[in-house]
Design a protein around this motif. Structure first.
Motif, mmCIF file in Angstrom:
data_model
loop_
_atom_site.group_PDB
_atom_site.id
_atom_site.type_symbol
_atom_site.label_atom_id
_atom_site.label_comp_id
_atom_site.label_asym_id
_atom_site.label_seq_id
_atom_site.Cartn_x
_atom_site.Cartn_y
_atom_site.Cartn_z
ATOM 1 N N ALA A 140 14.876 75.450 107.083
ATOM 2 C CA ALA A 140 15.894 75.636 108.118
ATOM 3 C C ALA A 140 15.911 77.104 108.558
ATOM 4 C CB ALA A 140 17.261 75.202 107.598
ATOM 5 N N LEU A 143 13.008 77.899 110.815
ATOM 6 C CA LEU A 143 13.230 77.457 112.191
ATOM 7 C C LEU A 143 14.218 78.362 112.915
ATOM 8 C CD1 LEU A 143 13.293 73.641 111.454
ATOM 9 C CD2 LEU A 143 11.626 74.833 112.895
ATOM 10 N N ILE A 166 18.803 66.553 109.074
ATOM 11 C CA ILE A 166 18.109 66.789 107.806
ATOM 12 C C ILE A 166 18.830 66.085 106.669
ATOM 13 C CG2 ILE A 166 17.160 68.534 106.263
ATOM 14 C CD1 ILE A 166 17.699 70.621 108.457
ATOM 15 N N VAL A 211 8.403 68.364 115.723
ATOM 16 C CA VAL A 211 9.050 68.159 114.424
ATOM 17 C C VAL A 211 8.532 66.877 113.799
ATOM 18 C CG1 VAL A 211 11.235 67.821 113.202
ATOM 19 C CG2 VAL A 211 11.145 69.334 115.189
ATOM 20 N N HIS A 212 8.075 66.972 112.567
ATOM 21 C CA HIS A 212 7.633 65.760 111.869
ATOM 22 C C HIS A 212 8.853 65.000 111.366
ATOM 23 C CE1 HIS A 212 5.588 62.966 109.355
ATOM 24 N NE2 HIS A 212 6.151 63.439 108.261
ATOM 25 N N GLY A 246 7.804 70.108 107.712
ATOM 26 C CA GLY A 246 8.857 69.638 106.794
ATOM 27 C C GLY A 246 8.417 69.529 105.356
ATOM 28 N N SER A 276 8.878 73.287 104.021
ATOM 29 C CA SER A 276 9.728 73.577 102.858
ATOM 30 C C SER A 276 8.859 73.839 101.633
ATOM 31 C CB SER A 276 10.628 72.384 102.529
ATOM 32 O OG SER A 276 11.514 72.127 103.583
ATOM 33 N N LYS A 279 9.543 70.670 98.542
ATOM 34 C CA LYS A 279 9.249 69.245 98.735
ATOM 35 C C LYS A 279 7.865 68.973 98.122
ATOM 36 C CE LYS A 279 12.334 68.722 102.691
ATOM 37 N NZ LYS A 279 12.374 68.528 104.159
ATOM 38 N N CYS A 286 12.219 77.297 99.475
ATOM 39 C CA CYS A 286 11.884 78.395 100.388
ATOM 40 C C CYS A 286 11.321 77.774 101.654
ATOM 41 C CB CYS A 286 10.888 79.383 99.764
ATOM 42 S SG CYS A 286 9.311 78.691 99.267
HETATM 43 C C1 PLP Z 1 13.376 68.991 104.915
HETATM 44 C C2 PLP Z 1 13.141 69.323 106.331
HETATM 45 C C3 PLP Z 1 13.783 70.390 106.933
HETATM 46 C C4 PLP Z 1 14.754 71.257 106.172
HETATM 47 O O1 PLP Z 1 14.084 71.968 105.203
HETATM 48 P P1 PLP Z 1 14.897 72.832 104.121
HETATM 49 O O2 PLP Z 1 13.813 73.520 103.351
HETATM 50 O O3 PLP Z 1 15.703 71.875 103.335
HETATM 51 O O4 PLP Z 1 15.744 73.783 104.884
HETATM 52 C C5 PLP Z 1 13.514 70.671 108.257
HETATM 53 N N1 PLP Z 1 12.651 69.910 108.954
HETATM 54 C C6 PLP Z 1 12.015 68.870 108.408
HETATM 55 C C7 PLP Z 1 11.062 68.076 109.236
HETATM 56 C C8 PLP Z 1 12.236 68.545 107.077
HETATM 57 O O5 PLP Z 1 11.587 67.513 106.527
#
Ligand code: PLP
Length: 432
Positions: A140, A143, A166, A211-212, A246, A276, A279, A286
């Motif tokens: 976030a 972005l 999100i 955006v995915h 993401g 991210s 994930k 981060c």
């Molecule tokens: C998870 C995600 C976010 C947010 O990411 P954070 O690291 O939680 O801030 C933004 N965009 C996409 C596509 C995401 O999958």
């Protein structure tokens, strides 16, 4: 007859009970001692029996502070459970970085060095297609930084099919407009064409954002231009293409063929990719920024960058994550279903022998909000009585299970094999 109060255990004896060791670390000697003293007082006044002092103190320890929990939900990346578990190497790196480190110092010259350069170098080495890299607090933040530095007072062009929430009420469109950028929505929920983007690009365009959809899927009569097609269009019009991947894959993951990865998107011409760290990359929270050197430098030099910068613990954990081949996240993702089945059978057997009705069953795990919506991974679970879900959540360590079709499933895909013993003990205790 002896006065029962003489049976009240001494403070030191109670504190030496290994069940207090975690609390002593977490809360410190004085706070735990105060709780024990209160339990001793209750025993002196006869409210509890002398033999109950330790239990009473344990029960009234403040429950604040993050607790270790076992993720038996079958959701590998569970945002409510802290997403990715760090690898051992990353945990050790965090412990080292907790003291003084050379985070902004070049030991060879004694001069100031770029903050976190080892982590940046590791990230750059992991994605050679990126001319430059930067790391901020989360995706976030990545972005927000891109929107502020490249599009404040101008337009971000985005498809109506990619206006993501999100989680917990946080919506990407609102995040982006909070920077002073305006959104120029194009296309429809299910279909957006390259021409839609082309018609919207103009002198006011800050960048085009792809955006995915990492936590939902649009199926059926759908269409959306790929990153390659969009990148060619953006290059012709000389506007940057920022792509939010993401889920944090740096390279293609054969198990998740529909998940984007930074290397592929950069190779297809994206100017800046954001992702991210906690994930699918399996690292600390981060936000990764990878791409064109001039853009990354503009972001890095923007005043806001300082407010979004990551701490030394994160940098240490990220560097270690990038240097390890197997993170707990990739271990969970790649766990062999037969191996999971064997673990489930072993656990179910032991539980049955301990008098707990348990059965090994087939299960379906998911990646979670972190990516691959709709994808299920074959898994194995121990099914126990549905009424155990709550006592398990209150067990030590707490176990988060999945309630499905009237059963409580302990899915093993997101549980490390070395935690099976703790899982077994938690179930046995929850049944008492
Ligand atoms: C998870 C995600 C976010 C947010 O990411 P954070 O690291 O939680 O801030 C933004 N965009 C996409 C596509 C995401 O999958």
């Amino acid at each position: 007859m002896t006065d029962p109060r003489r049976l009240i255990p001494r403070t030191d004896t109670v504190l030496a009970d290994p069940r207090f060791s975690q609390a002593l670390l977490r809360l410190g000697h004085d706070r735990v001692k105060a709780v024990v003293n209160e339990a001793q007082r209750l025993a002196r006044e006869g409210t509890i029996a002398p033999g109950e002092v330790a239990e009473a103190a344990l029960a009234s320890l403040p429950a604040d502070g993050p607790r270790r929990v076992l993720n038996a939900t079958g959701v590998i990346l569970h945002t409510n459970l802290g997403r990715a578990r760090l690898s051992r190497a990353a945990v050790e790196a965090v412990a080292t970085a907790a003291g003084n480190t050379d985070i902004e110092l070049d030991l060879a010259t004694g001069r100031r060095g770029r903050r976190g350069r080892a982590a940046m170098a590791a990230l750059a080495a992991a994605v050679p297609a990126a001319q430059a890299v930067h790391v901020v607090n989360n995706n976030a933040a990545a972005l927000v930084l891109a929107a502020t530095a490249l599009a404040a007072g101008r337009e971000i062009i985005i498809s109506r099919g990619e206006l993501v929430e999100i989680g917990d009420g946080f919506r990407l469109p609102e995040l982006l407009t909070s920077t002073g950028a305006r959104l120029r929505e194009v296309g429809t929920t299910n279909r957006t064409t390259a021409d839609d983007y082309a018609a919207a690009i103009g002198p006011d365009t800050g960048f085009v954002l792809k955006v995915h959809p990492s936590n939902y899927r649009i199926e059926g009569f759908t269409r959306t231009p790929g990153v390659g097609e969009l990148a060619a269009l953006c290059a012709r019009q000389d506007v940057p293409l920022v792509a939010d991947a993401g889920s944090g894959l740096l390279r293609p993951e054969p198990l998740l063929p529909d998940e984007p990865d930074a290397a592929t998107w950069l190779a297809r011409g994206a100017d800046l990719v954001t992702a991210s760290g906690d994930k699918l990359l399996g690292g600390p929270q981060c936000g990764l920024l990878l791409g064109r050197a001039d853009l990354v430098e503009r972001l890095r030099r923007h005043p806001l960058a300082r407010a979004l910068r990551v701490d030394k613990l994160t940098l240490a954990a990220l560097e270690a994550t990038l240097g390890t081949t197997g993170t707990p996240t990739s271990a969970a993702l790649h766990a062999d279903p037969a191996g999971l089945r064997l673990r489930a059978e072993t656990l179910a057997d032991r539980l049955t022998r301990a008098g707990v009705a348990a059965q090994a069953v087939a299960s379906a795990a998911t990646v979670g909000g972190g990516g691959a919506p709709g994808v299920t991974l074959p898994s194995a679970a121990v099914a126990v009585d549905v009424t155990l879900a709550e006592p398990l959540r209150l067990a030590e360590p707490p176990v988060l299970a999945r309630v499905e079709r009237g059963r409580c499933l302990l899915d093993l895909r997101a549980v490390a094999a070395e935690d099976d013993e703790d899982l077994y003990n938690a179930v046995v205790t929850a049944c008492k």
